[in-house]
Design a protein around this motif. Structure first.
Motif, PDB file in Angstrom:
ATOM      1  N   TRP A 121       0.836  -1.201   0.000  1.00 21.49           N
ATOM      2  CA  TRP A 121       0.000   0.000   0.000  1.00 21.49           C
ATOM      3  C   TRP A 121       0.874   1.254   0.000  1.00 21.49           C
ATOM      4  O   TRP A 121       0.580   2.242  -0.677  1.00 21.49           O
ATOM      5  CB  TRP A 121      -0.904   0.010   1.247  1.00 21.49           C
ATOM      6  CG  TRP A 121      -1.921  -1.076   1.273  1.00 21.49           C
ATOM      7  CD1 TRP A 121      -1.718  -2.393   1.610  1.00 21.49           C
ATOM      8  CD2 TRP A 121      -3.310  -0.965   0.957  1.00 21.49           C
ATOM      9  NE1 TRP A 121      -2.895  -3.103   1.520  1.00 21.49           N
ATOM     10  CE2 TRP A 121      -3.889  -2.249   1.131  1.00 21.49           C
ATOM     11  CE3 TRP A 121      -4.119   0.102   0.553  1.00 21.49           C
ATOM     12  CZ2 TRP A 121      -5.240  -2.492   0.911  1.00 21.49           C
ATOM     13  CZ3 TRP A 121      -5.471  -0.143   0.344  1.00 21.49           C
ATOM     14  CH2 TRP A 121      -6.014  -1.425   0.517  1.00 21.49           C
ATOM     15  N   ILE A 122       1.965   1.200   0.766  1.00 24.34           N
ATOM     16  CA  ILE A 122       2.879   2.337   0.832  1.00 24.34           C
ATOM     17  C   ILE A 122       3.574   2.528  -0.506  1.00 24.34           C
ATOM     18  O   ILE A 122       3.682   3.648  -1.018  1.00 24.34           O
ATOM     19  CB  ILE A 122       3.924   2.118   1.946  1.00 24.34           C
ATOM     20  CG1 ILE A 122       3.240   1.958   3.311  1.00 24.34           C
ATOM     21  CG2 ILE A 122       4.926   3.270   1.972  1.00 24.34           C
ATOM     22  CD1 ILE A 122       2.559   3.184   3.822  1.00 24.34           C
ATOM     23  N   LEU A 123       4.063   1.436  -1.097  1.00 23.31           N
ATOM     24  CA  LEU A 123       4.793   1.538  -2.355  1.00 23.31           C
ATOM     25  C   LEU A 123       3.902   2.062  -3.480  1.00 23.31           C
ATOM     26  O   LEU A 123       4.361   2.826  -4.341  1.00 23.31           O
ATOM     27  CB  LEU A 123       5.390   0.185  -2.743  1.00 23.31           C
ATOM     28  CG  LEU A 123       6.847  -0.020  -2.316  1.00 23.31           C
ATOM     29  CD1 LEU A 123       6.954  -0.027  -0.793  1.00 23.31           C
ATOM     30  CD2 LEU A 123       7.407  -1.326  -2.870  1.00 23.31           C
ATOM     31  N   HIS A 124       2.639   1.645  -3.495  1.00 21.90           N
ATOM     32  CA  HIS A 124       1.707   2.159  -4.508  1.00 21.90           C
ATOM     33  C   HIS A 124       1.560   3.671  -4.381  1.00 21.90           C
ATOM     34  O   HIS A 124       1.577   4.398  -5.380  1.00 21.90           O
ATOM     35  CB  HIS A 124       0.347   1.478  -4.341  1.00 21.90           C
ATOM     36  CG  HIS A 124      -0.725   2.062  -5.214  1.00 21.90           C
ATOM     37  ND1 HIS A 124      -0.720   1.938  -6.595  1.00 21.90           N
ATOM     38  CD2 HIS A 124      -1.832   2.791  -4.907  1.00 21.90           C
ATOM     39  CE1 HIS A 124      -1.784   2.556  -7.093  1.00 21.90           C
ATOM     40  NE2 HIS A 124      -2.473   3.077  -6.094  1.00 21.90           N
ATOM     41  N   LEU A 130      14.888   5.869  -2.240  1.00 23.51           N
ATOM     42  CA  LEU A 130      13.836   4.854  -2.326  1.00 23.51           C
ATOM     43  C   LEU A 130      14.381   3.489  -2.728  1.00 23.51           C
ATOM     44  O   LEU A 130      13.691   2.477  -2.584  1.00 23.51           O
ATOM     45  CB  LEU A 130      12.772   5.286  -3.343  1.00 23.51           C
ATOM     46  CG  LEU A 130      11.926   6.497  -2.970  1.00 23.51           C
ATOM     47  CD1 LEU A 130      11.010   6.876  -4.128  1.00 23.51           C
ATOM     48  CD2 LEU A 130      11.107   6.230  -1.715  1.00 23.51           C
ATOM     49  N   LEU A 131      15.596   3.452  -3.243  1.00 28.61           N
ATOM     50  CA  LEU A 131      16.165   2.181  -3.697  1.00 28.61           C
ATOM     51  C   LEU A 131      16.234   1.135  -2.585  1.00 28.61           C
ATOM     52  O   LEU A 131      15.854  -0.031  -2.805  1.00 28.61           O
ATOM     53  CB  LEU A 131      17.544   2.414  -4.311  1.00 28.61           C
ATOM     54  CG  LEU A 131      17.547   3.085  -5.692  1.00 28.61           C
ATOM     55  CD1 LEU A 131      18.983   3.394  -6.124  1.00 28.61           C
ATOM     56  CD2 LEU A 131      16.871   2.201  -6.724  1.00 28.61           C
ATOM     57  N   PRO A 132      16.700   1.486  -1.361  1.00 34.81           N
ATOM     58  CA  PRO A 132      16.704   0.463  -0.304  1.00 34.81           C
ATOM     59  C   PRO A 132      15.312  -0.045   0.030  1.00 34.81           C
ATOM     60  O   PRO A 132      15.137  -1.236   0.327  1.00 34.81           O
ATOM     61  CB  PRO A 132      17.324   1.208   0.892  1.00 34.81           C
ATOM     62  CG  PRO A 132      18.124   2.317   0.283  1.00 34.81           C
ATOM     63  CD  PRO A 132      17.349   2.742  -0.932  1.00 34.81           C
ATOM     64  N   LEU A 133      14.303   0.834  -0.016  1.00 32.48           N
ATOM     65  CA  LEU A 133      12.935   0.413   0.260  1.00 32.48           C
ATOM     66  C   LEU A 133      12.456  -0.587  -0.780  1.00 32.48           C
ATOM     67  O   LEU A 133      11.858  -1.615  -0.450  1.00 32.48           O
ATOM     68  CB  LEU A 133      12.020   1.640   0.279  1.00 32.48           C
ATOM     69  CG  LEU A 133      10.522   1.382   0.531  1.00 32.48           C
ATOM     70  CD1 LEU A 133      10.312   0.744   1.888  1.00 32.48           C
ATOM     71  CD2 LEU A 133       9.747   2.691   0.433  1.00 32.48           C
ATOM     72  N   LEU A 134      12.726  -0.301  -2.037  1.00 30.15           N
ATOM     73  CA  LEU A 134      12.336  -1.210  -3.111  1.00 30.15           C
ATOM     74  C   LEU A 134      13.100  -2.530  -3.006  1.00 30.15           C
ATOM     75  O   LEU A 134      12.526  -3.617  -3.179  1.00 30.15           O
ATOM     76  CB  LEU A 134      12.603  -0.553  -4.466  1.00 30.15           C
ATOM     77  CG  LEU A 134      12.277  -1.397  -5.710  1.00 30.15           C
ATOM     78  CD1 LEU A 134      10.803  -1.753  -5.755  1.00 30.15           C
ATOM     79  CD2 LEU A 134      12.668  -0.633  -6.985  1.00 30.15           C
ATOM     80  N   GLY A 158       5.955  -3.563  -6.606  1.00 28.01           N
ATOM     81  CA  GLY A 158       7.376  -3.269  -6.740  1.00 28.01           C
ATOM     82  C   GLY A 158       7.720  -2.802  -8.133  1.00 28.01           C
ATOM     83  O   GLY A 158       8.498  -1.854  -8.314  1.00 28.01           O
ATOM     84  N   ALA A 159       7.125  -3.444  -9.144  1.00 35.59           N
ATOM     85  CA  ALA A 159       7.368  -3.032 -10.524  1.00 35.59           C
ATOM     86  C   ALA A 159       6.815  -1.633 -10.788  1.00 35.59           C
ATOM     87  O   ALA A 159       7.411  -0.838 -11.528  1.00 35.59           O
ATOM     88  CB  ALA A 159       6.726  -4.029 -11.485  1.00 35.59           C
ATOM     89  N   GLU A 160       5.685  -1.327 -10.160  1.00 40.23           N
ATOM     90  CA  GLU A 160       5.081  -0.002 -10.319  1.00 40.23           C
ATOM     91  C   GLU A 160       6.013   1.083  -9.786  1.00 40.23           C
ATOM     92  O   GLU A 160       6.211   2.120 -10.432  1.00 40.23           O
ATOM     93  CB  GLU A 160       3.752   0.037  -9.563  1.00 40.23           C
ATOM     94  CG  GLU A 160       3.011   1.366  -9.660  1.00 40.23           C
ATOM     95  CD  GLU A 160       1.752   1.388  -8.817  1.00 40.23           C
ATOM     96  OE1 GLU A 160       0.954   2.322  -8.987  1.00 40.23           O
ATOM     97  OE2 GLU A 160       1.568   0.485  -7.969  1.00 40.23           O
ATOM     98  N   LEU A 161       6.584   0.855  -8.615  1.00 44.33           N
ATOM     99  CA  LEU A 161       7.503   1.841  -8.047  1.00 44.33           C
ATOM    100  C   LEU A 161       8.762   1.962  -8.899  1.00 44.33           C
ATOM    101  O   LEU A 161       9.252   3.067  -9.148  1.00 44.33           O
ATOM    102  CB  LEU A 161       7.873   1.462  -6.612  1.00 44.33           C
ATOM    103  CG  LEU A 161       8.890   2.393  -5.934  1.00 44.33           C
ATOM    104  CD1 LEU A 161       8.392   3.830  -5.917  1.00 44.33           C
ATOM    105  CD2 LEU A 161       9.195   1.917  -4.511  1.00 44.33           C
ATOM    106  N   ALA A 162       9.291   0.820  -9.358  1.00 43.90           N
ATOM    107  CA  ALA A 162      10.482   0.855 -10.207  1.00 43.90           C
ATOM    108  C   ALA A 162      10.213   1.667 -11.472  1.00 43.90           C
ATOM    109  O   ALA A 162      11.054   2.474 -11.905  1.00 43.90           O
ATOM    110  CB  ALA A 162      10.917  -0.560 -10.571  1.00 43.90           C
ATOM    111  N   GLY A 163       9.032   1.488 -12.078  1.00 45.14           N
ATOM    112  CA  GLY A 163       8.680   2.249 -13.272  1.00 45.14           C
ATOM    113  C   GLY A 163       8.578   3.731 -12.986  1.00 45.14           C
ATOM    114  O   GLY A 163       9.021   4.560 -13.798  1.00 45.14           O
TER     115      GLY A 163
END
Length: 203
Positions: free
Chosen positions: A128-131, A159-163, A186-191
């Motif tokens: 939920w947080i990452l979204h 944000l890299l360590p969080l991902l 995770g892919a959404e945040l990376a994008g």
């Protein structure tokens, strides 16, 4: 969708000040509901209300929802995070501006708060947080472009360590693969991070 938002806008605009306040109180009460579908419904509703209510509503809503990140219940934190994501998706970046000034500054504050909260959340709630972080990063990139900035590159690297933590937590195995939704988040945040770094990468 635009037709529905316009219809909702006409109804919301016609309400008295007390009725608007009561409606928002109901939304914030349900935003802590233990059922995730209720929280998602509330988030989408708040996003639409912010759209039709304009900047005068969107700014205070963002501040209130960011305060939800400090709630004691995980459902409340997740609901606040998802509603923030909806707010960023539905409204122009400049509408998020509060005491921080411009839209980019307000969104930076949101991303930082979400990043800190993401470290403390259990693995299955972190999606939920990452979204919300992904939505805020994309909105911050848009705001920086509108205000003549280079983009929120300084927000992306922390944000890299969080991902990385999120991905490692759900590597899964042949017997127990990770839930698809968590991988998708995770892919959404990376994008979003790649999109925010776009101008720097192009240079």
């Amino acid at each position: 969708a635009k037709g529905k938002a316009a219809a909702a806008g006409g109804g919301f605009a016609g309400l008295s000040g007390g009725s608007k306040k009561k409606l928002l109180q109901i939304c914030f009460g349900l935003n802590k509901h233990p059922h995730p579908m209720i929280r998602r419904l509330v988030g989408e509703t708040l996003g639409v209300l912010a759209t039709v209510g304009g900047k005068s509503l969107a700014g205070p809503l963002r501040n209130s929802l960011q305060g939800c990140l400090e709630l004691k219940t995980r459902a409340g934190v997740c609901g606040g995070a998802f509603s923030l994501a909806c707010l960023h998706r539905y409204t122009p970046p400049a509408w998020a501006a509060g005491a921080e000034g411009g839209g980019a500054g307000a969104l930076r504050s949101t991303v930082t708060a979400l990043q800190i909260k993401g470290r403390d959340m259990p693995d299955r709630h972190r999606c939920w947080i990452l979204h919300s972080v992904a939505s805020a990063v994309l909105a911050a990139a848009d705001a920086a472009g509108e205000e003549g900035g280079d983009g929120p590159a300084d927000l992306v690297l922390p944000l890299l360590p969080l991902l990385y933590t999120h991905v490692l937590a759900f590597r899964g195995s042949a017997a127990l693969p990770p839930p698809a939704r968590l991988l998708a988040t995770g892919a959404e945040l990376a994008g979003a991070m790649v999109a925010a770094l776009g101008p720097r990468l192009a240079a």
